[in-house]
Design an enzyme around this catalytic site. Structure first.
Site, PDB file in Angstrom:
ATOM      1  N   THR A 128     -36.794   4.728 -14.834  1.00  0.00           N
ATOM      2  CA  THR A 128     -36.584   3.436 -14.413  1.00  0.00           C
ATOM      3  C   THR A 128     -37.712   2.972 -13.220  1.00  0.00           C
ATOM      4  O   THR A 128     -38.119   3.673 -12.436  1.00  0.00           O
ATOM      5  CB  THR A 128     -35.111   3.152 -14.072  1.00  0.00           C
ATOM      6  OG1 THR A 128     -34.785   3.583 -12.867  1.00  0.00           O
ATOM      7  CG2 THR A 128     -34.080   3.546 -15.324  1.00  0.00           C
ATOM      8  N   GLU A 178     -33.625   2.941 -20.248  1.00  0.00           N
ATOM      9  CA  GLU A 178     -32.505   3.496 -20.752  1.00  0.00           C
ATOM     10  C   GLU A 178     -32.529   3.656 -22.344  1.00  0.00           C
ATOM     11  O   GLU A 178     -31.668   4.104 -22.828  1.00  0.00           O
ATOM     12  CB  GLU A 178     -31.125   3.302 -20.085  1.00  0.00           C
ATOM     13  CG  GLU A 178     -31.237   3.696 -18.585  1.00  0.00           C
ATOM     14  CD  GLU A 178     -31.634   2.415 -17.720  1.00  0.00           C
ATOM     15  OE1 GLU A 178     -32.566   1.765 -17.946  1.00  0.00           O
ATOM     16  OE2 GLU A 178     -31.413   2.411 -16.485  1.00  0.00           O
ATOM     17  N   LYS A 208     -24.025 -16.507  -6.934  1.00  0.00           N
ATOM     18  CA  LYS A 208     -22.666 -16.912  -6.806  1.00  0.00           C
ATOM     19  C   LYS A 208     -22.296 -18.033  -6.008  1.00  0.00           C
ATOM     20  O   LYS A 208     -22.207 -17.820  -4.939  1.00  0.00           O
ATOM     21  CB  LYS A 208     -21.643 -15.610  -6.697  1.00  0.00           C
ATOM     22  CG  LYS A 208     -20.442 -15.955  -7.453  1.00  0.00           C
ATOM     23  CD  LYS A 208     -19.633 -14.621  -7.772  1.00  0.00           C
ATOM     24  CE  LYS A 208     -18.524 -14.728  -8.769  1.00  0.00           C
ATOM     25  NZ  LYS A 208     -17.889 -13.384  -9.029  1.00  0.00           N
ATOM     26  N   TRP A 218     -20.978 -18.701 -11.183  1.00  0.00           N
ATOM     27  CA  TRP A 218     -22.341 -18.158 -11.596  1.00  0.00           C
ATOM     28  C   TRP A 218     -23.219 -18.998 -11.992  1.00  0.00           C
ATOM     29  O   TRP A 218     -23.057 -20.009 -12.669  1.00  0.00           O
ATOM     30  CB  TRP A 218     -22.158 -16.940 -12.501  1.00  0.00           C
ATOM     31  CG  TRP A 218     -21.900 -15.561 -12.097  1.00  0.00           C
ATOM     32  CD1 TRP A 218     -21.933 -15.207 -10.801  1.00  0.00           C
ATOM     33  CD2 TRP A 218     -21.761 -14.564 -12.985  1.00  0.00           C
ATOM     34  NE1 TRP A 218     -21.514 -13.856 -10.751  1.00  0.00           N
ATOM     35  CE2 TRP A 218     -21.237 -13.221 -12.166  1.00  0.00           C
ATOM     36  CE3 TRP A 218     -21.589 -14.327 -14.231  1.00  0.00           C
ATOM     37  CZ2 TRP A 218     -20.901 -12.092 -12.474  1.00  0.00           C
ATOM     38  CZ3 TRP A 218     -21.035 -13.044 -14.591  1.00  0.00           C
ATOM     39  CH2 TRP A 218     -20.984 -12.083 -13.772  1.00  0.00           C
TER      40      TRP A 218
HETATM   41  N1  LIG Z   1     -36.981  -9.908 -22.557  1.00  0.00           N
HETATM   42  C1  LIG Z   1     -36.418  -9.862 -21.370  1.00  0.00           C
HETATM   43  N2  LIG Z   1     -35.942 -10.890 -20.715  1.00  0.00           N
HETATM   44  C2  LIG Z   1     -35.240 -10.746 -19.605  1.00  0.00           C
HETATM   45  N3  LIG Z   1     -35.246  -9.596 -18.930  1.00  0.00           N
HETATM   46  C3  LIG Z   1     -35.809  -8.568 -19.273  1.00  0.00           C
HETATM   47  C4  LIG Z   1     -36.348  -8.629 -20.810  1.00  0.00           C
HETATM   48  N4  LIG Z   1     -36.768  -7.355 -21.019  1.00  0.00           N
HETATM   49  C5  LIG Z   1     -36.403  -6.443 -20.037  1.00  0.00           C
HETATM   50  N5  LIG Z   1     -35.750  -7.221 -19.040  1.00  0.00           N
HETATM   51  C6  LIG Z   1     -35.236  -6.819 -17.634  1.00  0.00           C
HETATM   52  O1  LIG Z   1     -35.836  -5.559 -17.476  1.00  0.00           O
HETATM   53  C7  LIG Z   1     -34.868  -4.351 -17.363  1.00  0.00           C
HETATM   54  C8  LIG Z   1     -35.247  -2.979 -18.105  1.00  0.00           C
HETATM   55  O2  LIG Z   1     -36.491  -2.784 -17.021  1.00  0.00           O
HETATM   56  P1  LIG Z   1     -36.872  -1.271 -16.571  1.00  0.00           P
HETATM   57  O3  LIG Z   1     -35.889  -0.422 -17.450  1.00  0.00           O
HETATM   58  O4  LIG Z   1     -38.297  -1.215 -16.839  1.00  0.00           O
HETATM   59  O5  LIG Z   1     -36.422  -0.949 -15.170  1.00  0.00           O
HETATM   60  P2  LIG Z   1     -35.758  -1.740 -14.162  1.00  0.00           P
HETATM   61  O6  LIG Z   1     -34.303  -1.962 -14.416  1.00  0.00           O
HETATM   62  O7  LIG Z   1     -36.675  -2.714 -13.416  1.00  0.00           O
HETATM   63  O8  LIG Z   1     -35.574  -0.567 -12.953  1.00  0.00           O
HETATM   64  P3  LIG Z   1     -34.241  -0.103 -12.372  1.00  0.00           P
HETATM   65  O9  LIG Z   1     -33.141   0.032 -13.346  1.00  0.00           O
HETATM   66  O10 LIG Z   1     -34.711   1.037 -11.399  1.00  0.00           O
HETATM   67  O11 LIG Z   1     -33.921  -1.199 -11.373  1.00  0.00           O
HETATM   68  C9  LIG Z   1     -33.740  -5.049 -18.031  1.00  0.00           C
HETATM   69  O12 LIG Z   1     -32.417  -4.570 -17.777  1.00  0.00           O
HETATM   70  C10 LIG Z   1     -33.699  -6.382 -17.740  1.00  0.00           C
HETATM   71  O13 LIG Z   1     -33.193  -6.904 -16.438  1.00  0.00           O
HETATM   72 MG   LIG Z   2     -32.581  -1.046 -14.781  1.00  0.00          MG
END
Ligand SMILES: Nc1ncnc2c1ncn2[C@@H]1O[C@H](COP(=O)(O)OP(=O)(O)OP(=O)(O)O)[C@@H](O)[C@H]1O
Ligand SMILES: [Mg+2]
Ligand SMILES: Nc1ncnc2c1ncn2[C@@H]1O[C@H](COP(=O)(O)OP(=O)(O)OP(=O)(O)O)[C@@H](O)[C@H]1O
Ligand SMILES: [Mg+2]
Lengths: 545, 545
Positions: free
Chosen positions: B182, B329, B438, B443
């Site tokens: 991630t 994930e 919050k 929210w």
């Molecule tokens: N279309 C979208 N709109 C809004 N948010 C999005 C979208 N696509 C992905 N995301 C955001 O990206 C996240 C997934 O990102 P990624 O798996 O690349 O790693 P990360 O979550 O940034 O890293 P870490 O989990 O270590 O903080 C999602 O959980 C969401 O928050």
């Molecule tokens: Mg993430």
């Protein structure tokens, strides 16, 4: 081995039901009843009814693994059986209503069916064999053409008594979901036991843009019967995407189908060549009567789609045919005839010719062809051999273990189709192995001759088969059906074929028939032709000597 | 349980390679090198090179399950690693070149990488952490921008020494194929270990007409990096279909991308919103310069795609955006925003608004959202809760077992995204759980405010985050980047937002910045904003008091 860390989420039809309930509640299902009226419903209603059906069957004692048979036309209730039975862990066994009652009895006994669901309109057929199947504990009647006779279980009454939701049990993806028998062209029908996994993967493949590409925006008309190879899996894949589903019931005549296509704005329809030959003939007669602009493709398979038909639909009516090859043993789609990017610049005739081949393998099906001695042959477009297949939706054995010789030691299934494969991977079926013509030790392709004959404007259908011959052992003999009001002589047909074939390939003679005998699933029944006409050349030569 | 009688054919990437070799030999792969020249190749050549790579890695001692790391831009060699490494039974671990060297070192140690393949142009980055990863036994250098330095293993020289075919071993479908971390927005990056099965099923889903619908006729440009969530799986699904693949190398600036799209007639392109915001701004400046008629859709995800951008592309340039939500994930696609048949008759603005939601689940992903206390919430379009997912391509645990609290006892993965879900199943991300605002116990959705701000003509980008507040605990604060040469006052922005939000939702204040801090994968880095500006309102109130 290092194992991945991903969820063990099983590939089952339960997810299809769950997905439909969650997202596609407003999608429509339309079925034509025997009286031609239309039954209209939605996925939301369907899911409730599938739950009720599962309750009713449970109450009747259906247990995981039990076989529940259907003897039904294509309609919503049949679709309910398609989902409720496998999702409860039982197995849906679709009986082919075109078979002889003796065969139906044999198959129902062989499958050990415990419950049988039948259309009221098919009760007369049921009565002819049900006494020979003592294992069937309950017969449930769908009141398609009138009220259920006294003393019979009524499908609708059973459903009415049950609640709208059912806790479908968790299932392993390899558990059996559906039992389909081959059409029995070549001996006793054999059972193929589909798993949830094989149906799910096949559905995913059918939704790919490069195969059928079924979409939520589509309206699918499966003309191919749901009692034959799961209607090519289309009820599953269409339902999976949330497409609108249109079922023709028992009305498979060309005008009924065309009316339905126009009325319900069908985008995809699927059936065997005979159906489409009839439709093409009617469209040619009355080209303006039906507005088919909604149709984006017609899927044709189960027997060879003649080039002349594919061409006729395209050039005269702007309709695109997607030709596919499949088998009950393949759940059932194996190949699909689509030109690829590399053919974009080729002449249109060449691209059309590609569309008339059996095509190349759909994803996850692997193919090869082998000689009589088991040697794997090269893909040169001319060497003929028996096609073999493997993949996640190819049978590994028959239910009951007959036909073990159809499965090779190294894990392939022998299709019984004789083919060539070209360098680009396009398969051309030249014959079924039981139907090959061996003249003076050399194979002649009946399918190639048939396609050429069917391109003659006066010919409706033609079947070429092996007739015994005193000198060459076998020679091709052509059975020809002329279009109503048209005529053609032997000499004209010879002249028509001559430019395209080696002299020794040309049929030895031509027999004009009012119709060609067919199997229950619309294939030419060459065993019958050989039975009736196999000695035709011997008699002719004796007669002539 | 009655088991189906279908072949146990494993779902592995080996079949993708075999299929490509068999049918798609003439499909093209185009990669842009650091010097902007184009490397052109075909699938046939690619398959030979993948075989050579497998030989070379075997010779270097790579065993099944071993991790092979890549530190590369998007290009053909990276694609070779994508297939050769998993097909030999090893695991490809893609290192994110945008991370801090300390993080790269941490991740490479955590993954226990044994071999590392790096672009020559990225050697300076490698040198900053490689000494901290003693487990790496071999570093292989891809000569992307010049010859490989003396004493280093040369990728091309290794391949040149090997034969053109490789006997890829039979693999179980659950065996590990790829390791992706991630992006580490919220603590140490965590490893997700994809299996062959999860990648294959995800690819099948991406080829469905109703998702991305990748086809052999497509030309795919993955702008999203191959070192981030497998470039959304697009290199896999595109290769699976035989599509033409176009890789941008290190040139991700708008003019370079637009030139490439025109030149190679790209039909599908995919990347994060920042990239497309830049492209849209440039197209608005020079609307006639690029002919993008070949483009059928642009896939945008990884962060919320603002409605104003989706609208701008469609109305001003005729370009269709497909908005998707995913996570490392999830292998990674989870939802996709497509209007359905039931929306056909709705006003265009409403359909567009649907396209700006995160969409509904792709097949085989199941979703729910739950309250803080773990209660499953109703799909009413207003109740916010944490999104949870399950399915065959959802992680069941992290590699190394950190973050066990992200997996519920009943088999769901907690995404960390706070969402609403409406009755039709459309998900709207209101925040990430670590970023929620919050205010007075209620929210406020930062994403909704950001989208509205970005619809203002003078605003290039806007991030709304939680700032500490003496009375309300937290209040939304807006960080705003204006378009070059444009201006807007706080009062104008308030006036712009007022009609659309409850008064207490409106940002407490506006801070104008030259740019918004971002994560390595293009998401707003709100932790940094809070670090820098979290006390802004406290100071302001003190200052003002
Ligand atoms: N279309 C979208 N709109 C809004 N948010 C999005 C979208 N696509 C992905 N995301 C955001 O990206 C996240 C997934 O990102 P990624 O798996 O690349 O790693 P990360 O979550 O940034 O890293 P870490 O989990 O270590 O903080 C999602 O959980 C969401 O928050
Ligand atoms: Mg993430
Ligand atoms: N597009 C096609 N072109 C030519 N032949 C086809 C095509 N599609 C299917 N077939 C034929 O149909 C066969 C599969 O038919 P099916 O599974 O319905 O039962 P069957 O083979 O007729 O019955 P049995 O195996 O009992 O003889 C294939 O093996 C092939 O011979
Ligand atoms: Mg057969």
């Amino acid at each position: 081995m290092l194992t991945g860390r991903m969820m063990d989420f099983p590939l089952t039809l339960t997810h299809f039901l769950e997905r439909a309930r969650t997202y596609f509640g407003s999608s429509e299902i339309v079925s034509r009843r025997p009286d031609k009226s239309l039954q209209r419903s939605t996925y939301a209603d369907f899911c409730r009814r599938a739950a009720r059906l599962a309750h009713a069957l449970t109450r009747l004692g259906v247990k995981p693994g039990d076989r529940v048979a259907s003897l039904c036309w294509n309609h919503q209730q049949h679709l309910e059986l398609y989902f409720a039975v496998p999702a409860m862990g039982a197995v849906l066994h679709t009986l082919n209503l075109r078979l002889h009652p003796n065969d139906l009895g044999y198959i129902a006994r062989h499958a050990e069916d415990r419950v049988l669901v039948v259309d009221r309109s098919l009760l007369p057929l049921l009565e002819k064999f049900i006494a020979t199947v003592p294992g069937v504990q309950h017969v449930i009647v769908i009141p398609d053409d009138g009220p259920v006779p006294e003393g019979r279980l009524d499908y609708e009454a059973l459903l009415a008594a049950e609640p709208d939701s059912f806790a479908f049990p968790p299932l392993e993806e390899r558990s059996a979901a559906m039992l389909c028998y081959t059409s029995g062209t070549t001996g006793h029908p054999k059972g193929v036991l589909y798993s949830h996994r094989s149906i799910v993967l096949h559905s995913l493949a059918e939704c790919m843009s490069d195969t059928v590409g079924v979409s939520e925006a589509d309206t699918m008309l499966p003309v191919v019967p749901m009692f034959h190879a799961a209607a090519w899996g289309l009820p599953f894949s269409s339902f999976f995407t949330g497409a609108k589903l249109v079922f023709p019931g028992p009305h498979l005549d060309p005008p009924s189908l065309l009316d339905l296509m126009v009325q319900e704005r069908v985008t995809l329809a699927a059936g065997v060549p005979t159906i489409w030959l009839g439709i093409l003939a009617l469209l040619d007669q009355e080209p303006k009567r039906w507005d088919l602009r909604s149709v984006r493709s017609m899927l044709i398979g189960g027997a060879a789609a003649p080039l002349a038909m594919i061409e006729g639909f395209l050039h005269r009516h702007g309709l695109v045919v997607t030709h596919a090859w499949g088998m009950t043993e393949l759940n059932p789609v194996g190949t699909l005839a689509r030109p690829r990017r590399q053919h974009e610049q080729r002449p249109q005739a060449e691209r059309l010719a590609l569309r008339a081949t059996q095509g190349y393998a759909v994803p996850f099906v692997e193919l090869r062809h082998v000689s009589d001695s088991g040697q794997v042959l090269s893909w040169d477009g001319t060497t003929m051999g028996e096609l073999e297949a493997r993949g996640p939706w190819v049978a590994s054995s028959y239910y009951g273990d007959e036909g073990a010789d159809r499965f090779t030691a190294d894990g392939w299934f022998k299709t019984g189709d004789v083919v060539t494969i070209d360098a680009e991977g396009y398969v051309r079926i030249t014959d079924r192995s039981k139907d090959v013509i061996k003249s003076g030790g050399e194979w002649i392709s009946s399918v190639a001759l048939e396609n050429a004959l069917m391109a003659h404007p006066a010919v409706l259908e033609a079947a070429v088969f092996a007739a015994r011959h005193p000198k060459w052992d076998e020679r091709p003999l052509a059975a020809v059906v002329l279009k109503p009001g048209q005529s053609a002589t032997k000499e004209q047909l010879v002249a028509h074929l001559e430019p395209h074939f080696a002299k020794w390939w040309l049929p030895e003679d031509y027999v004009f028939l009012p119709q060609i005998p067919r199997t229950s699933t619309g294939k030419f029944l060459k065993t019958k032709l050989r039975e009736d006409l196999g000695d035709y050349l011997l008699k002719a030569s004796r007669g002539g000597s």
